[in-house]
Design a protein around this motif. Structure first.
Motif, PDB file in Angstrom:
ATOM      1  N   PRO B  35      -0.064 -14.159 -12.236  1.00 28.80           N
ATOM      2  CA  PRO B  35       0.308 -15.549 -12.137  1.00 28.80           C
ATOM      3  C   PRO B  35       0.680 -15.533 -10.145  1.00 28.80           C
ATOM      4  CG  PRO B  35       1.949 -14.588 -13.164  1.00 28.80           C
ATOM      5  CD  PRO B  35       0.795 -13.547 -13.282  1.00 28.80           C
ATOM      6  N   GLY B  36       0.753 -16.605  -9.736  1.00 26.70           N
ATOM      7  CA  GLY B  36       1.151 -16.578  -8.496  1.00 26.70           C
ATOM      8  C   GLY B  36       0.108 -16.456  -7.340  1.00 26.70           C
ATOM      9  N   ASP B  37       0.470 -16.342  -6.191  1.00 23.07           N
ATOM     10  CA  ASP B  37      -0.458 -16.319  -4.980  1.00 23.07           C
ATOM     11  C   ASP B  37      -0.466 -15.138  -4.384  1.00 23.07           C
ATOM     12  OD1 ASP B  37      -1.891 -18.406  -4.481  1.00 23.07           O
ATOM     13  OD2 ASP B  37      -0.664 -19.083  -2.731  1.00 23.07           O
ATOM     14  N   ASN B  38       0.353 -14.278  -4.797  1.00 25.38           N
ATOM     15  CA  ASN B  38       0.255 -12.600  -4.026  1.00 25.38           C
ATOM     16  C   ASN B  38      -0.788 -11.827  -4.617  1.00 25.38           C
ATOM     17  OD1 ASN B  38       2.344 -13.729  -2.419  1.00 25.38           O
ATOM     18  ND2 ASN B  38       3.987 -12.618  -3.327  1.00 25.38           N
ATOM     19  N   ARG B  39      -1.432 -11.042  -3.599  1.00 25.11           N
ATOM     20  CA  ARG B  39      -2.546 -10.180  -3.927  1.00 25.11           C
ATOM     21  C   ARG B  39      -1.924  -8.698  -3.879  1.00 25.11           C
ATOM     22  NH1 ARG B  39      -3.604 -15.403  -3.321  1.00 25.11           N
ATOM     23  NH2 ARG B  39      -5.913 -16.004  -3.645  1.00 25.11           N
ATOM     24  N   PHE B  40      -2.591  -7.795  -4.605  1.00 26.91           N
ATOM     25  CA  PHE B  40      -2.234  -6.400  -4.448  1.00 26.91           C
ATOM     26  C   PHE B  40      -3.763  -5.634  -4.708  1.00 26.91           C
ATOM     27  CE2 PHE B  40      -1.212  -2.365  -6.749  1.00 26.91           C
ATOM     28  CZ  PHE B  40      -0.573  -1.788  -5.712  1.00 26.91           C
ATOM     29  N   ILE B  41      -3.940  -4.575  -3.971  1.00 30.77           N
ATOM     30  CA  ILE B  41      -4.970  -3.957  -3.982  1.00 30.77           C
ATOM     31  C   ILE B  41      -4.576  -2.564  -4.051  1.00 30.77           C
ATOM     32  CG2 ILE B  41      -7.379  -3.193  -3.251  1.00 30.77           C
ATOM     33  CD1 ILE B  41      -7.467  -5.875  -1.891  1.00 30.77           C
ATOM     34  N   ALA B 317       0.536   8.325   1.851  1.00 37.32           N
ATOM     35  CA  ALA B 317       0.033   7.141   1.241  1.00 37.32           C
ATOM     36  C   ALA B 317      -0.083   5.944   2.418  1.00 37.32           C
ATOM     37  CB  ALA B 317       1.270   6.600   0.282  1.00 37.32           C
ATOM     38  N   VAL B 318      -1.039   5.124   2.141  1.00 32.14           N
ATOM     39  CA  VAL B 318      -1.242   4.111   3.311  1.00 32.14           C
ATOM     40  C   VAL B 318      -0.758   2.461   2.756  1.00 32.14           C
ATOM     41  CG1 VAL B 318      -3.096   2.999   4.674  1.00 32.14           C
ATOM     42  CG2 VAL B 318      -3.326   5.551   4.154  1.00 32.14           C
ATOM     43  N   MET B 319      -0.326   1.994   3.354  1.00 29.81           N
ATOM     44  CA  MET B 319       0.115   0.558   3.040  1.00 29.81           C
ATOM     45  C   MET B 319      -0.276  -0.320   4.120  1.00 29.81           C
ATOM     46  SD  MET B 319       3.921   0.709   1.911  1.00 29.81           S
ATOM     47  CE  MET B 319       3.979  -0.427   0.496  1.00 29.81           C
ATOM     48  N   ALA B 320      -0.994  -1.272   3.779  1.00 29.00           N
ATOM     49  CA  ALA B 320      -1.517  -2.302   4.788  1.00 29.00           C
ATOM     50  C   ALA B 320      -1.503  -3.760   4.109  1.00 29.00           C
ATOM     51  CB  ALA B 320      -2.990  -2.033   4.945  1.00 29.00           C
ATOM     52  N   GLY B 321      -1.564  -4.683   4.807  1.00 29.13           N
ATOM     53  CA  GLY B 321      -1.292  -6.130   4.391  1.00 29.13           C
ATOM     54  C   GLY B 321      -0.554  -6.914   5.400  1.00 29.13           C
ATOM     55  N   GLY B 322      -0.822  -8.244   5.274  1.00 30.48           N
ATOM     56  CA  GLY B 322      -0.021  -9.193   6.037  1.00 30.48           C
ATOM     57  C   GLY B 322       1.187  -9.445   5.303  1.00 30.48           C
ATOM     58  N   ALA B 323       1.438  -8.827   4.108  1.00 30.05           N
ATOM     59  CA  ALA B 323       2.822  -8.918   3.458  1.00 30.05           C
ATOM     60  C   ALA B 323       3.793  -7.853   3.614  1.00 30.05           C
ATOM     61  CB  ALA B 323       2.594  -9.269   1.936  1.00 30.05           C
ATOM     62  N   ILE B 324       3.441  -6.728   4.628  1.00 31.41           N
ATOM     63  CA  ILE B 324       4.263  -5.760   4.779  1.00 31.41           C
ATOM     64  C   ILE B 324       4.904  -5.825   6.090  1.00 31.41           C
ATOM     65  CG2 ILE B 324       2.772  -4.317   3.181  1.00 31.41           C
ATOM     66  CD1 ILE B 324       2.316  -2.650   5.657  1.00 31.41           C
ATOM     67  N   SER B 363       7.678  -6.379  -4.554  1.00 27.95           N
ATOM     68  CA  SER B 363       7.816  -7.478  -4.022  1.00 27.95           C
ATOM     69  C   SER B 363       6.768  -8.525  -4.046  1.00 27.95           C
ATOM     70  CB  SER B 363       7.740  -6.775  -2.381  1.00 27.95           C
ATOM     71  OG  SER B 363       6.221  -6.563  -2.080  1.00 27.95           O
ATOM     72  N   GLN B 364       5.650  -8.141  -4.597  1.00 30.61           N
ATOM     73  CA  GLN B 364       4.405  -8.906  -4.736  1.00 30.61           C
ATOM     74  C   GLN B 364       4.586  -9.776  -5.993  1.00 30.61           C
ATOM     75  OE1 GLN B 364       3.675  -8.875  -1.707  1.00 30.61           O
ATOM     76  NE2 GLN B 364       1.259  -9.279  -2.288  1.00 30.61           N
ATOM     77  N   PHE B 365       5.043  -9.194  -7.002  1.00 28.36           N
ATOM     78  CA  PHE B 365       5.119  -9.864  -8.595  1.00 28.36           C
ATOM     79  C   PHE B 365       6.494  -9.821  -8.884  1.00 28.36           C
ATOM     80  CE2 PHE B 365       0.947  -7.595  -7.776  1.00 28.36           C
ATOM     81  CZ  PHE B 365      -0.078  -8.961  -7.693  1.00 28.36           C
ATOM     82  N   ALA B 386      13.831   0.060  -1.948  1.00 29.49           N
ATOM     83  CA  ALA B 386      12.998   1.053  -1.311  1.00 29.49           C
ATOM     84  C   ALA B 386      12.585   0.793   0.323  1.00 29.49           C
ATOM     85  CB  ALA B 386      11.620   1.308  -1.957  1.00 29.49           C
ATOM     86  N   PRO B 387      12.693   1.767   1.052  1.00 31.30           N
ATOM     87  CA  PRO B 387      12.337   1.309   2.453  1.00 31.30           C
ATOM     88  C   PRO B 387      10.965   1.003   2.765  1.00 31.30           C
ATOM     89  CG  PRO B 387      12.414   3.778   2.133  1.00 31.30           C
ATOM     90  CD  PRO B 387      12.712   3.124   0.801  1.00 31.30           C
ATOM     91  N   TYR B 388       9.936   0.958   1.833  1.00 35.53           N
ATOM     92  CA  TYR B 388       8.617   0.644   2.056  1.00 35.53           C
ATOM     93  C   TYR B 388       8.294  -0.841   2.463  1.00 35.53           C
ATOM     94  CZ  TYR B 388       8.961   5.178   0.113  1.00 35.53           C
ATOM     95  OH  TYR B 388       9.486   6.396  -0.284  1.00 35.53           O
ATOM     96  N   ILE B 389       9.171  -1.773   1.861  1.00 32.27           N
ATOM     97  CA  ILE B 389       8.841  -3.013   1.866  1.00 32.27           C
ATOM     98  C   ILE B 389      10.079  -3.797   2.779  1.00 32.27           C
ATOM     99  CG2 ILE B 389       8.753  -5.113   0.375  1.00 32.27           C
ATOM    100  CD1 ILE B 389       6.039  -3.842   0.268  1.00 32.27           C
TER     101      ILE B 389
END
Lengths: 489, 389
Positions: B35-41, B317-324, B363-365, B386-389
């Motif tokens: 549900p919702g609008d957020n995405r995760f890959i 680990a790599v994090m990418a996206g407009g939401a981070i 954070s996403q869901f 967590a310091p990641y988000i």
């Protein structure tokens, strides 16, 4: 009701049936194959000597071209062109490799060869030199040894130049070796082969070995490398790490390092009860069921122990065990098995069409050593089309389905469980394959007779019914090949 | 649709995972609705990515000593990130994302897996989210689907059966490759459905194929393409439809020998994948997206005798996206001196990589911290800060 032995022999232990495949009545017939087949040269390499000398010539030619290109950049195109020539030649060998089990009367032997190649995976994707050695690996290390002692097979596989290239042993050098001490050997230890020989080829993953065992095994292996002029494995004491090493509580090495250190280590690994269990379980899982009956695996292990690792004794148990004979055909055919069995079901090997294609190319007929119909120079428009479709049904199909010949994605080989090969995109590829194969080779077969010919008593009522109601003859044949029963074994 | 009887036994999963350890062969995309609008890959980097090569601590003089042939510096092309770490130029495609603060790296992380260094077990633990080798049997991303608030198991997910462990399990997830094409008419499909009705696995596969085929015909356009970019485009395309979660793998990180050339290729693939996802999603959806790329373990701190690296422990680990909140190299840096290395050999892990994924799911869901530590990553201490988000 239990299946007829002939059905089990063709589907579980072979590459499927066709209207013209003779029926196998008992296990002795399958066992007899192993003796006759092991002495016969494969289609893709009628002469090992000729292949070796061609490969050596090609390597020398490539080295010359590369040297020339180094001094003169305008020569780079020549390197590229020659590389292309070699890749094309390799492709032809691949087609021949695929046709081997299609035309062979020794299907159980061919299944075992495929199993063991997969167990001791090497890949053509590494580099050109390794690519050239992979067919030799199958012809020299695997095919003659599948029915003998495991330790013989293990030693032949692990010490073959293709394996030494593939798992980087060819360039591994003891850090305190003479070669390093006098500054001539710049390279050092690489633990790739040491690890996989324990984890994949013998004991199995998480069977109780440690990183120290891996490291020490890599040390034992130093000295073993490839003589690139002869394309043969060779032991060079100057590359060997001096000293004593302990692997799984046994000592190797000593004052004078020698090849026997490696063969002793392999013998000990082969004799370890964990190896026996790992391999019997893997054989039973491959041939009988993803989770095979424990009684079957236990009895195979007992036969191994009693015979000191004589694989023929293990196969006898596999072929005749009552729990095996009772087990339904639940394994998913992998792409290679699926394509080969599809071609056999349609009698493609015997088809005049196939023979005609070789003749048109001026190549020798089937069974000769030049089956160039898979990558020929096209002559006419229809020809081009037909050849493209044929390639689409053979080597290219297997690539698309994710099991490229001689090119496994890791030293662990290809996955073997049903859930890995039954999913949406896999099924989509297979359905497309069935339609194309029927178009090319279906002929005027009756779908109902086709069910009897290729599935016999393995065909379920639902499949028989749906096939008989198909809207057209070709679609009926397509449904037979696409059926769950045909995709399982 | 019925739940699919999916026999997830350990060996099968291991075999599947291990298969992909070393090769450049492409994998399929797996995806699920939520549900919702957020995405995760989630991107699985198979074969053990060398984090010290991707994000090089060039500020530490020991790097050059340990890796004479692999260590770069900003004057040799390394892309400076923060004065201490630099990005391998093979991944230069990611530089714009870094500048836009849409990219972070988490250094010196790993799963709880120690001392085994088997691709087999390492990928198993990475994808099941387990503490050790005999842990969970389903994928953590699949179990996540059960604990996303508001997602009834039954209606959230579209279709079933997948061969990548990370999204395998009881919840529905579909799986498709960028060039699959069913191209049958409805009548023919009906016959196939009848043919498969007595075999649940085939029955599920044909259902999934017909539904995925419909989508991909819409998504594909004229240039379905090949390679990692095509896979990434397909994954992003499905996220533009009703799907919210996708995963795929990039293989070929097992660099035992002459690492330079091989690493250049796969690091380029990783950059292509992430930039393709961004381009396909468009700015609006990208702003709601988090991509996490993880590997089963890192590689030895020292290069080996053959210009490569062997199996190690700590990695990146790599994090990418407009939401981070990107543009950071995150993590506690352990150092490269012998005493600081794990077993005097590998980069010492200073954090659990599962926490990176957990933070993204939080954070996403809105998955609760307790569910993350209990159902998704059993045993993980996750507080939500967590310091990641």
């Amino acid at each position: 009701m239990p299946l007829e032995f002939s059905t089990i022999a063709s589907m579980r232990f072979g590459f499927g049936r066709s209207a013209t495949t003779p029926v196998t009545a008992n296990a002795d017939q399958l066992m007899a194959e192993l003796q006759t087949a092991a002495g016969e040269p494969p289609l893709f390499m009628p002469s090992i000597e000729a292949y070796r000398s061609q490969a050596l010539d090609a390597a020398a030619e490539m080295a010359d071209l590369q040297r020339a290109a180094k001094d003169d950049p305008t020569q780079r195109a020549a390197v590229r062109d020659y590389r292309r020539t070699l890749v094309r030649a390799g492709r032809k060998t691949l087609s021949q490799r695929l046709l081997q089990p299609v035309v062979s009367p020794n299907a159980f032997y061919e299944r075992l060869v495929a199993f063991w190649f997969d167990h001791f995976s090497v890949s053509t994707a590494k580099n050109l030199m390794t690519a050239a050695m992979v067919p030799l690996f199958e012809a020299e290390a695997i095919r003659p040894n599948v029915a003998g002692d495991f330790v013989t097979l293990l030693t032949a596989a692990v010490t073959h130049p293709a394996m030494l290239f593939y798992l980087d042993q060819a360039t591994s050098v003891g850090p305190d070796s003479l070669a390093v001490a006098d500054g001539k050997g710049k390279r050092g230890i690489n633990e790739n082969l040491g690890r996989e020989m324990i984890e994949l080829h013998t004991l199995g993953a998480h069977s109780g070995y440690t990183q120290t065992d891996v490291r020490q095994a890599a040390m034992v292996l130093t000295g073993l490398t490839v003589d690139r002029k002869a394309m043969e494995a060779v032991y060079r004491p100057r590359l060997a790490q001096p000293g004593d090493f302990t692997v799984l509580d046994r000592d190797y090495g000593g004052k004078k390092r020698q090849m026997a250190d490696t063969t002793n280590l392999l013998a000990d690994l082969a004799a370890d009860p964990r190896t026996r269990h790992h391999i019997c379980l893997k054989l039973a899982s491959h041939f009988v069921a993803d989770d095979p009956p424990q009684s079957l695996v236990g009895d195979m292990e007992a036969a191994w122990e009693k015979s000191d690792g004589d694989l023929s004794e293990v196969y006898k148990v596999l072929l005749t065990h009552p729990d095996q004979l009772k087990a339904p055909l639940t394994k998913a055919k992998r792409p290679f098995e699926f394509v080969v069995s599809g071609l056999r079901a349609l009698d493609v090997a015997a088809s005049p069409l196939m023979a005609g294609m070789t003749d048109e190319d001026g190549a020798e007929a089937m069974g000769g050593n030049d089956m160039s119909m898979m990558a020929p120079q096209p002559t006419g428009k229809d020809d081009v089309k037909r050849r493209r479709r044929l390639r689409n049904l053979t080597v290219a199909a297997i690539n698309r389905m994710g099991q490229p010949i001689w090119n496994p994605s890791s030293p662990a080989g290809f996955g073997d469980r049903a859930e890995e090969w039954i999913n949406a995109s896999q099924l989509t590829e297979r359905i497309a394959w069935c339609r194309n194969a029927v178009q090319l080779f279906g002929g005027d077969r009756d779908p109902r007779a086709f069910v009897d010919a290729v599935l016999a008593d393995a065909a379920g009522d639902n499949t028989r019914k749906v096939v008989s109601q198909a809207p057209s003859r070709p679609y009926g044949l397509t449904l037979v090949l696409a059926s769950p029963e045909f995709n399982r074994r | 649709m019925n739940a699919i009887p999916f026999s997830l036994t350990r060996r099968g999963l291991l075999a599947g995972a291990c298969c992909a350890a070393a090769s450049p062969l492409l994998t399929k995309v797996t995806f699920a609705a939520a549900p919702g609008d957020n995405r995760f890959i989630a991107i699985v980097l198979r074969g053990a990515m060398d984090g010290l090569d991707l994000v090089q601590p060039y500020g530490d003089p020991l790097l050059k000593t340990l890796r004479p042939d692999l260590a770069l510096s900003p004057d040799a092309g390394l892309i400076d990130l923060d004065g201490f770490f630099g990005l391998n130029p093979a991944a230069a495609g990611l530089a714009d994302l870094w500048k836009a603060k849409e990219l972070s790296f988490v250094h010196a992380v790993s799963t709880p897996y120690r001392d085994g260094r088997s691709h087999f077990d390492g990928q198993d633990i990475l994808e099941t989210g387990s503490e050790g080798v005999n842990g969970e049997r389903t994928g953590w991303l699949n179990r996540t689907l059960s604990v996303i608030p508001g997602s009834g198991k039954a209606n959230a997910i579209d279709v079933a059966a997948s061969s990548e462990l990370i999204l395998s399990g009881a919840n529905r997830a579909a799986n498709w490759s960028s060039d699959a094409d069913l191209s049958l008419n409805d009548d023919q499909i009906q016959f196939l459905k009848r043919l498969y009705r007595s075999d649940p696995a085939f029955s599920a596969a044909i259902e999934e194929a017909t539904s995925a085929d419909k989508y991909s015909d819409l998504l594909r356009g004229p240039d379905k393409g090949k390679g990692v970019a095509a896979t990434a485009r397909l994954a992003a395309g499905f996220l533009l439809k009703e799907f919210r979660i996708a995963s795929f793998s990039i293989n070929g990180w097992d660099t035992h020998f002459s690492q330079k050339a091989q690493f250049q290729k796969v690091a380029g693939d990783l950059a292509d994948a992430i930039t393709t996802i961004k381009a396909t999603l468009g700015p609006q959806v990208w702003s709601k997206t988090v991509v996490v790329a993880m590997t089963e373990f890192g590689r030895t701190a020292r290069q080996n005798g053959t210009g490569g690296t062997d199996h190690g422990t700590g990695g990146v680990a790599v994090m990418a996206g407009g939401a981070i909140p990107g543009g950071r190299v995150i993590g506690k840096w352990p150092g490269l001196d012998d005493a600081s290395l794990f077993e005097q050999r590998d980069l010492m892990p200073t954090a659990d990589v599962r926490e990176v994924a957990a933070a993204a799911l939080y954070s996403q869901f809105g998955v609760s911290a307790s569910a993350l530590g209990r159902d998704v990553f059993p045993g993980l201490q996750f507080s939500g800060s967590a310091p990641y988000i």
